[in-house]
Design a protein around this motif. Structure first.
Motif, PDB file in Angstrom:
ATOM      1  N   PRO A 131       0.817  -1.228   0.000  1.00  0.00           N
ATOM      2  CA  PRO A 131       0.000   0.000   0.000  1.00  0.00           C
ATOM      3  C   PRO A 131       0.845   1.270   0.000  1.00  0.00           C
ATOM      4  CG  PRO A 131       0.073  -0.910   2.203  1.00  0.00           C
ATOM      5  CD  PRO A 131       0.807  -1.892   1.317  1.00  0.00           C
ATOM      6  N   ILE A 132       1.396   1.608  -1.152  1.00  0.00           N
ATOM      7  CA  ILE A 132       2.293   2.761  -1.228  1.00  0.00           C
ATOM      8  C   ILE A 132       1.584   3.947  -1.867  1.00  0.00           C
ATOM      9  CG2 ILE A 132       3.268   1.983  -3.433  1.00  0.00           C
ATOM     10  CD1 ILE A 132       5.964   3.180  -2.474  1.00  0.00           C
ATOM     11  N   ALA A 133       1.744   5.103  -1.269  1.00  0.00           N
ATOM     12  CA  ALA A 133       1.194   6.353  -1.794  1.00  0.00           C
ATOM     13  C   ALA A 133       2.326   7.378  -1.774  1.00  0.00           C
ATOM     14  CB  ALA A 133       0.020   6.833  -0.937  1.00  0.00           C
ATOM     15  N   ILE A 134       2.846   7.715  -2.943  1.00  0.00           N
ATOM     16  CA  ILE A 134       4.053   8.539  -3.038  1.00  0.00           C
ATOM     17  C   ILE A 134       3.691   9.998  -3.283  1.00  0.00           C
ATOM     18  CG2 ILE A 134       6.219   8.875  -4.282  1.00  0.00           C
ATOM     19  CD1 ILE A 134       5.961   5.943  -5.188  1.00  0.00           C
ATOM     20  N   GLU A 135       4.372  10.874  -2.583  1.00  0.00           N
ATOM     21  CA  GLU A 135       4.163  12.315  -2.727  1.00  0.00           C
ATOM     22  C   GLU A 135       5.236  12.968  -3.575  1.00  0.00           C
ATOM     23  OE1 GLU A 135       2.616  15.508   0.431  1.00  0.00           O
ATOM     24  OE2 GLU A 135       4.612  14.736   0.914  1.00  0.00           O
ATOM     25  N   LYS A 136       6.489  12.507  -3.433  1.00  0.00           N
ATOM     26  CA  LYS A 136       7.581  13.119  -4.188  1.00  0.00           C
ATOM     27  C   LYS A 136       8.800  12.207  -4.162  1.00  0.00           C
ATOM     28  CE  LYS A 136       8.884  15.852  -0.113  1.00  0.00           C
ATOM     29  NZ  LYS A 136       9.052  17.222   0.429  1.00  0.00           N
ATOM     30  N   GLY A 137       9.806  12.567  -4.981  1.00  0.00           N
ATOM     31  CA  GLY A 137      11.028  11.794  -5.016  1.00  0.00           C
ATOM     32  C   GLY A 137      12.234  12.684  -5.256  1.00  0.00           C
ATOM     33  N   LYS A 138      13.392  12.222  -4.797  1.00  0.00           N
ATOM     34  CA  LYS A 138      14.636  12.951  -5.015  1.00  0.00           C
ATOM     35  C   LYS A 138      15.784  11.955  -5.000  1.00  0.00           C
ATOM     36  CE  LYS A 138      16.934  16.768  -5.700  1.00  0.00           C
ATOM     37  NZ  LYS A 138      16.733  17.534  -6.947  1.00  0.00           N
ATOM     38  N   GLY A 139      16.564  11.939  -6.082  1.00  0.00           N
ATOM     39  CA  GLY A 139      17.680  11.011  -6.154  1.00  0.00           C
ATOM     40  C   GLY A 139      17.198   9.575  -6.102  1.00  0.00           C
ATOM     41  N   SER A 140      17.688   8.825  -5.113  1.00  0.00           N
ATOM     42  CA  SER A 140      17.304   7.422  -4.945  1.00  0.00           C
ATOM     43  C   SER A 140      16.203   7.231  -3.915  1.00  0.00           C
ATOM     44  CB  SER A 140      18.535   6.590  -4.514  1.00  0.00           C
ATOM     45  OG  SER A 140      19.543   6.628  -5.503  1.00  0.00           O
ATOM     46  N   TRP A 141      15.539   8.330  -3.561  1.00  0.00           N
ATOM     47  CA  TRP A 141      14.561   8.259  -2.472  1.00  0.00           C
ATOM     48  C   TRP A 141      13.172   8.711  -2.918  1.00  0.00           C
ATOM     49  CZ3 TRP A 141      15.752   6.177   2.253  1.00  0.00           C
ATOM     50  CH2 TRP A 141      17.116   5.928   2.487  1.00  0.00           C
ATOM     51  N   LEU A 142      12.179   8.051  -2.338  1.00  0.00           N
ATOM     52  CA  LEU A 142      10.783   8.430  -2.517  1.00  0.00           C
ATOM     53  C   LEU A 142      10.230   8.851  -1.168  1.00  0.00           C
ATOM     54  CD1 LEU A 142       9.715   5.354  -4.681  1.00  0.00           C
ATOM     55  CD2 LEU A 142      10.014   7.698  -5.511  1.00  0.00           C
ATOM     56  N   THR A 143       9.283   9.776  -1.182  1.00  0.00           N
ATOM     57  CA  THR A 143       8.631  10.210   0.050  1.00  0.00           C
ATOM     58  C   THR A 143       7.144   9.916  -0.040  1.00  0.00           C
ATOM     59  OG1 THR A 143      10.246  11.995   0.353  1.00  0.00           O
ATOM     60  CG2 THR A 143       8.200  12.140   1.612  1.00  0.00           C
ATOM     61  N   GLU A 144       6.665   9.158   0.926  1.00  0.00           N
ATOM     62  CA  GLU A 144       5.244   8.843   0.975  1.00  0.00           C
ATOM     63  C   GLU A 144       4.432  10.059   1.419  1.00  0.00           C
ATOM     64  OE1 GLU A 144       3.940   4.542   2.167  1.00  0.00           O
ATOM     65  OE2 GLU A 144       5.416   5.258   3.620  1.00  0.00           O
ATOM     66  N   VAL A 145       3.159  10.059   1.060  1.00  0.00           N
ATOM     67  CA  VAL A 145       2.235  11.018   1.648  1.00  0.00           C
ATOM     68  C   VAL A 145       2.241  10.770   3.156  1.00  0.00           C
ATOM     69  CG1 VAL A 145      -0.167  11.751   1.775  1.00  0.00           C
ATOM     70  CG2 VAL A 145       0.805  11.045  -0.421  1.00  0.00           C
ATOM     71  N   GLY A 146       2.533  11.783   3.913  1.00  0.00           N
ATOM     72  CA  GLY A 146       2.696  11.617   5.350  1.00  0.00           C
ATOM     73  C   GLY A 146       4.139  11.775   5.783  1.00  0.00           C
ATOM     74  N   GLY A 147       5.107  11.718   4.820  1.00  0.00           N
ATOM     75  CA  GLY A 147       6.482  12.071   5.125  1.00  0.00           C
ATOM     76  C   GLY A 147       7.483  10.945   5.246  1.00  0.00           C
ATOM     77  N   ARG A 148       7.056   9.673   5.280  1.00  0.00           N
ATOM     78  CA  ARG A 148       8.021   8.584   5.414  1.00  0.00           C
ATOM     79  C   ARG A 148       8.856   8.447   4.148  1.00  0.00           C
ATOM     80  NH1 ARG A 148       8.371   2.380   5.725  1.00  0.00           N
ATOM     81  NH2 ARG A 148       6.734   2.294   4.149  1.00  0.00           N
ATOM     82  N   LYS A 149      10.174   8.248   4.308  1.00  0.00           N
ATOM     83  CA  LYS A 149      11.070   8.113   3.161  1.00  0.00           C
ATOM     84  C   LYS A 149      11.352   6.638   2.876  1.00  0.00           C
ATOM     85  CE  LYS A 149      13.321  12.608   3.475  1.00  0.00           C
ATOM     86  NZ  LYS A 149      12.625  13.080   2.263  1.00  0.00           N
ATOM     87  N   LEU A 150      11.443   6.329   1.590  1.00  0.00           N
ATOM     88  CA  LEU A 150      11.697   4.965   1.153  1.00  0.00           C
ATOM     89  C   LEU A 150      12.847   4.960   0.151  1.00  0.00           C
ATOM     90  CD1 LEU A 150       7.962   4.477   0.538  1.00  0.00           C
ATOM     91  CD2 LEU A 150       9.158   2.815   1.921  1.00  0.00           C
ATOM     92  N   LEU A 151      13.759   4.003   0.285  1.00  0.00           N
ATOM     93  CA  LEU A 151      14.846   3.841  -0.661  1.00  0.00           C
ATOM     94  C   LEU A 151      14.298   3.111  -1.892  1.00  0.00           C
ATOM     95  CD1 LEU A 151      17.844   4.118  -1.338  1.00  0.00           C
ATOM     96  CD2 LEU A 151      18.255   2.007  -0.051  1.00  0.00           C
ATOM     97  N   ASP A 152      14.448   3.712  -3.056  1.00  0.00           N
ATOM     98  CA  ASP A 152      13.859   3.186  -4.277  1.00  0.00           C
ATOM     99  C   ASP A 152      14.792   2.178  -4.938  1.00  0.00           C
ATOM    100  OD1 ASP A 152      12.454   2.684  -6.561  1.00  0.00           O
ATOM    101  OD2 ASP A 152      12.638   4.697  -7.400  1.00  0.00           O
TER     102      ASP A 152
END
Length: 443
Positions: free
Chosen positions: A28-49
């Motif tokens: 259940p992933i909901a992405i708000e933005k990304g930068k470099g190798s990272w994605l940021t979920e809606v709500g602020g949690r960062k995920l390594l892509d």
């Protein structure tokens, strides 16, 4: 792991508004933005892509050169396509791609929106140009989700899609699972595959053979060295066009600019997608002029060759060269694989780790004696990795497809190995329930 209220609200809206026919969900992933190798979920949690959106964002998220090219083109766009007018970036993109792609003789470039349409046009053009109907592709292969491209993709056919009536599916040799026994089963499997293809091409009615240089969606299968060379020789023997689908595994991913260069071949036709658009919808086919230069208006997409996507495509090619992306991928891949093989030593469920550059497959099995594929475990591992902070998917039923941005750094690679190791151990220990993964069946 608790999903943030903001992310859950977006997921609920998605369920009510977006058609399920185009969903392939693993968690259940909901992405708000990304930068470099990272994605940021809606709500602020960062995920390594570790997927790069199935390699489409191979230069990472928000690469400054890509943003610059996109914005510059969008500020004063020369129309919205290349269908009935030319503009500097549509012609320039084609010229750049011809110079960028090894090949001989007079060639032309088709540009479209996705690897699907590029491959579909190649199949239709080959039939038109040669007057022959039959197509050869490979079992477990994938070339697109619509039209002829879908009908010759065994991943779709195996799931119930209609097969093209003039299709032959050949056997792709898998070094981890050779399909022929003997003292040297890998060499025997290659020989058997080539012999099988030779028999089909000898019938004289094949217009085109299309191969993936690495069979990605079928399980990240890296063919034995020499297979593509033998395949090309067989096609030339029978005068059959050899097309290589570089959509997912090309453009630096495999540690070389073009994945077919791993075996030192130069195909007749090459198709591109995903990374060529830097995250935007752009694809291309480079083919002999006699194959793809007509009939006029037989492959129409109004916004294909639009100034924004083609400007980005040109910048992608420049960036691949200027930043020496293939070499960076090769070096990063060695570090990543070294870490994964250390995990493999102590894990009873990692059957194989295979890679070329940052095209990495980690095969999950029930045990190392039988090497029985473990699809249920793969489903739970990718879910657990998501909970722990990384995005990775599985292909071929039981293989983790690890395709991070090609700009990933050493610290991120080491973190990825740690997360994957914990995810595999936790899933194998039963820390992910069947109920948790039930709504996210993946393939």
């Amino acid at each position: 792991m608790t999903i943030s209220p903001q992310a859950q609200a977006l997921l609920d809206r998605d369920a009510k508004a977006v058609a399920g026919i185009e969903k392939l969900r693993f968690f259940p992933i909901a992405i708000e933005k990304g930068k470099g190798s990272w994605l940021t979920e809606v709500g602020g949690r960062k995920l390594l892509d570790l997927s790069s959106t199935w390699t489409a964002c191979g230069l990472g998220h928000g690469h400054p050169k890509i943003i610059e090219a996109m914005v510059r083109a969008a500020q004063s766009p020369a129309g919205a396509g290349g269908l009935s007018a030319v503009h500097p970036d549509s012609v320039g993109f084609a010229e750049d791609l011809l110079a960028f792609t090894p090949g001989e003789g007079e060639r032309r470039v088709y540009f479209g929106h996705s690897g699907t349409d590029a491959n579909d046009v190649v199949f239709r053009a080959a039939r038109q140009a040669t007057g022959k109907k039959r197509i050869v592709t490979f079992k477990l292969g994938y070339h697109g989700g619509l039209g002829v491209a879908m009908k010759v993709s065994d991943v779709h056919i195996a799931a119930g899609a209609e097969a093209d009536p003039d299709l032959f599916l050949a056997t792709y040799p898998n070094p981890f699972r050779p399909h022929v026994a003997g003292d040297d089963p890998i060499a025997a499997s290659v020989a058997a595959s080539i012999a099988e293809i030779d028999r089909e091409l000898a019938k004289g009615d094949v217009c085109c053979l299309m191969a993936e240089p690495i069979l990605s969606d079928g399980g990240m299968i890296i063919p034995p060295k020499g297979f593509l060379t033998a395949l090309q020789a067989t096609c030339r023997k029978h005068g059959v066009l050899l097309a290589v689908d570089e959509v997912k595994m090309g453009l630096g991913r495999a540690g070389v600019m073009h994945a077919f260069q791993l075996d030192g071949i130069v195909p007749d036709i090459v198709t591109f997608g995903k990374l060529i658009g830097g995250g935007l919808p752009l694809s291309a086919a480079v083919a002999p002029a006699w194959v793809i230069d007509g009939p006029a208006a037989s492959a129409l997409l109004t916004t294909a060759g639009n100034p924004i996507c083609t400007a980005v495509g040109r910048q992608v090619m420049r960036t691949l060269v200027e930043e020496d992306i293939p070499q960076r991928s090769a070096r990063a891949g060695k570090r990543f694989v070294s870490g994964l093989k250390e995990l493999m030593k102590d894990s009873p469920v990692i059957g194989d780790v295979r890679a070329e550059g940052l095209a990495i497959g980690l095969e999950l099995v029930t045990d190392k004696e039988s090497n029985t594929p473990d699809r249920a475990l793969a489903t739970k591992v990718v879910y657990r990795a998501f909970e722990l902070g990384a995005v990775v998917h599985y292909v071929g039923g039981n293989v983790l497809e690890i395709t991070p941005p090609l700009i990933i750094n050493d610290e991120e690679i080491d973190l990825a190995v740690d997360i994957l190791g914990k995810a595999i151990a936790d899933a194998a220990a039963g820390k992910v329930s069947d109920e948790a993964v039930a709504p996210y069946a993946g393939w």
